[in-house]
Scaffold this active site. Sequence first.
Site, mmCIF file in Angstrom:
data_model
loop_
_atom_site.group_PDB
_atom_site.id
_atom_site.type_symbol
_atom_site.label_atom_id
_atom_site.label_comp_id
_atom_site.label_asym_id
_atom_site.label_seq_id
_atom_site.Cartn_x
_atom_site.Cartn_y
_atom_site.Cartn_z
ATOM 1 N N HIS A 1 -10.699 -34.335 9.137
ATOM 2 C CA HIS A 1 -9.713 -34.607 10.186
ATOM 3 C C HIS A 1 -9.246 -33.329 10.893
ATOM 4 O O HIS A 1 -8.557 -33.400 11.909
ATOM 5 C CB HIS A 1 -8.529 -35.410 9.642
ATOM 6 C CG HIS A 1 -7.559 -34.613 8.803
ATOM 7 N ND1 HIS A 1 -6.272 -35.044 8.556
ATOM 8 C CD2 HIS A 1 -7.676 -33.430 8.140
ATOM 9 C CE1 HIS A 1 -5.653 -34.171 7.799
ATOM 10 N NE2 HIS A 1 -6.485 -33.179 7.531
ATOM 11 N N GLY B 1 -16.194 -18.350 0.847
ATOM 12 C CA GLY B 1 -17.088 -18.479 1.971
ATOM 13 C C GLY B 1 -16.713 -19.605 2.898
ATOM 14 O O GLY B 1 -15.598 -20.146 2.838
ATOM 15 N N ASP B 2 -17.677 -19.983 3.761
ATOM 16 C CA ASP B 2 -17.471 -21.037 4.755
ATOM 17 C C ASP B 2 -18.352 -22.222 4.379
ATOM 18 O O ASP B 2 -19.055 -22.205 3.365
ATOM 19 C CB ASP B 2 -17.824 -20.495 6.141
ATOM 20 C CG ASP B 2 -17.189 -21.300 7.268
ATOM 21 O OD1 ASP B 2 -16.651 -22.379 6.981
ATOM 22 O OD2 ASP B 2 -17.244 -20.844 8.420
ATOM 23 N N PHE B 3 -18.365 -23.232 5.243
ATOM 24 C CA PHE B 3 -19.148 -24.429 4.951
ATOM 25 C C PHE B 3 -20.636 -24.113 4.834
ATOM 26 O O PHE B 3 -21.367 -24.791 4.099
ATOM 27 C CB PHE B 3 -18.913 -25.484 6.035
ATOM 28 C CG PHE B 3 -17.487 -25.965 6.116
ATOM 29 C CD1 PHE B 3 -16.937 -26.713 5.094
ATOM 30 C CD2 PHE B 3 -16.693 -25.654 7.219
ATOM 31 C CE1 PHE B 3 -15.622 -27.160 5.154
ATOM 32 C CE2 PHE B 3 -15.380 -26.092 7.291
ATOM 33 C CZ PHE B 3 -14.829 -26.847 6.259
#
Length: 565
Positions: free
Chosen positions: A470, A451-453
């Site tokens: 970064h 998944g994503d954040f």
Amino acid sequence: MITTLSGDTSRLLATVDFVKEQDTATLLPLLFPGLDGPELRTLAEHCRFSHAALLVFPSDEAELRAMLTDCGLVAALPPRPSVVVRERLAVRHRRPAAELDASILRPAVTGADGAHRMVEVFALTVPPGSGLEAMAAAERERQHEAHVAFEVVAPDPLVLRGLCATLARYGATPDGGGYNPHENGTVFYFGAAAEAKAGYRRVELYVPGDHRDILDAHLAEHRARQPAETLLRLLTGAWTTQALSAFAQLRVPDAMDSERGVGVEELARAVGARPRNLATLLRYLAMLGAVTEGRDGFRLTESGALLRAGAPGSMRALALMYGGPFYESFAGLVHTVRTGQVAFDHLFGENHFDHFARDPQLAELFDQSMAAGSAMFDPVPAHPALTAAAEAPGGATVVDVAGGNGELLGRILAAHPSLNGVLLERPHAVEAARRRLEETGLGTRCAFVAGDFADMPAGGDVYVLSRILHDWDDERCREILRHCARAMPDHADLLVVERVLPCDGSVSPATAWDLHMMCNVGGRERHAAHYGRLFADAGLALVGRSPLPLDGNVLHVRKARSASA
């Protein structure tokens, strides 16, 4: 003193006599007039006269052997190649290095004081009709390679800095140097004082061990005196990137050995290359220290061996990435500086995450390149937050956010058998991490979330963001950190692994990565205070900072009291 005598044999004999007659305490004041009293005694205590060097020009090995015999010298033949002298001669006389056969011998000499020393004999073979006679005549006249050398006894960094500072006070000027990994020795070259009376204009300080931190300052001062040469070296940096990348892409390191030399013809057959062209590449890599050249061919150095596929700590993927997609996009740096648009996106039409995800081979290469900097991770498992979690009754869970191929999480789980892990990653990457951790026997202690954040697993005890922030601008970083803050229980710790920009303008790899992130990724490196503000905006607080190898840092973050009240 070296005097103008006819013939290389006479010049060599004069050098032998010089080595026999001199000793440390009498030679130092000749090279640096005015050096006396306590400072002379300190120098003589910490370094000793070890040899004098001379460049001679025999027509073949038989003439070189006769020359040594006439001077009463015994040395093992054939001599070893001298890559450094060959390159210096090639640059000075604008000749291809491949045309020059330069070698080195170090026959022993006993001084009048009974001390054991050497004569360092550099030999450039000048066959009749070779067209090198003019070069030999010019070198005999100017004596560029002639020098005297002192070896530092039981070196200590503070002592070494003091020796360099003392020599500078008495007229010594930095004149280059280098580190030899095969001998594990560092060489500092100085120009002698203008008033020197020893007949030598160049002084070598040989220091056993790796002292590149002090050498860097010495070389910086040397280069500051030669701005044109410094700029030329900087401008050819792209050649270095492509040479190392080509070396890795051709898999030449995998066909080489670190113990024995391999001939160019054999290597060329093994990797499918043209021998002459491969030889040119290898000679350049020898100058960089990735290989060494001997009579039996080329050998890998410790640095070159890191470009082998599958070697421990292999950096092959990094070489291919920096010499491939990121190298191409760096050509658009002007576009980024002018417009603020990411050069990679401008060149490839999409950001690097999406671009790599469309190509399984590139995606795998990128994940491998991220793991290639794994030396930065070495101290992370010993961080107090992880140690405390491992000691908690009932066990604890570490959540590695965008954890790549599982390199860091695997190290943490291996170091702390009581911990369990959760790895969040993109679908294609999470499968690679699953395979890696299962192969190491750690898969049963780890859950994998594709998944994503926004899919941040809740309830972990320690969250890890390693080289993630970064990649993004400030607003996206705040969003990622807010996802972390919402998922974290009040007692949880967040460990952020990043390079941090220095506040004092000192030299740091983080400054170089800041340029790389801007051009290729659209992210940036930041100062610690900048990270602190981002954490605060997400309801978090920076509570500690620990250094890591490769100029990395662990930023220890917890929920701010107001956020957890």
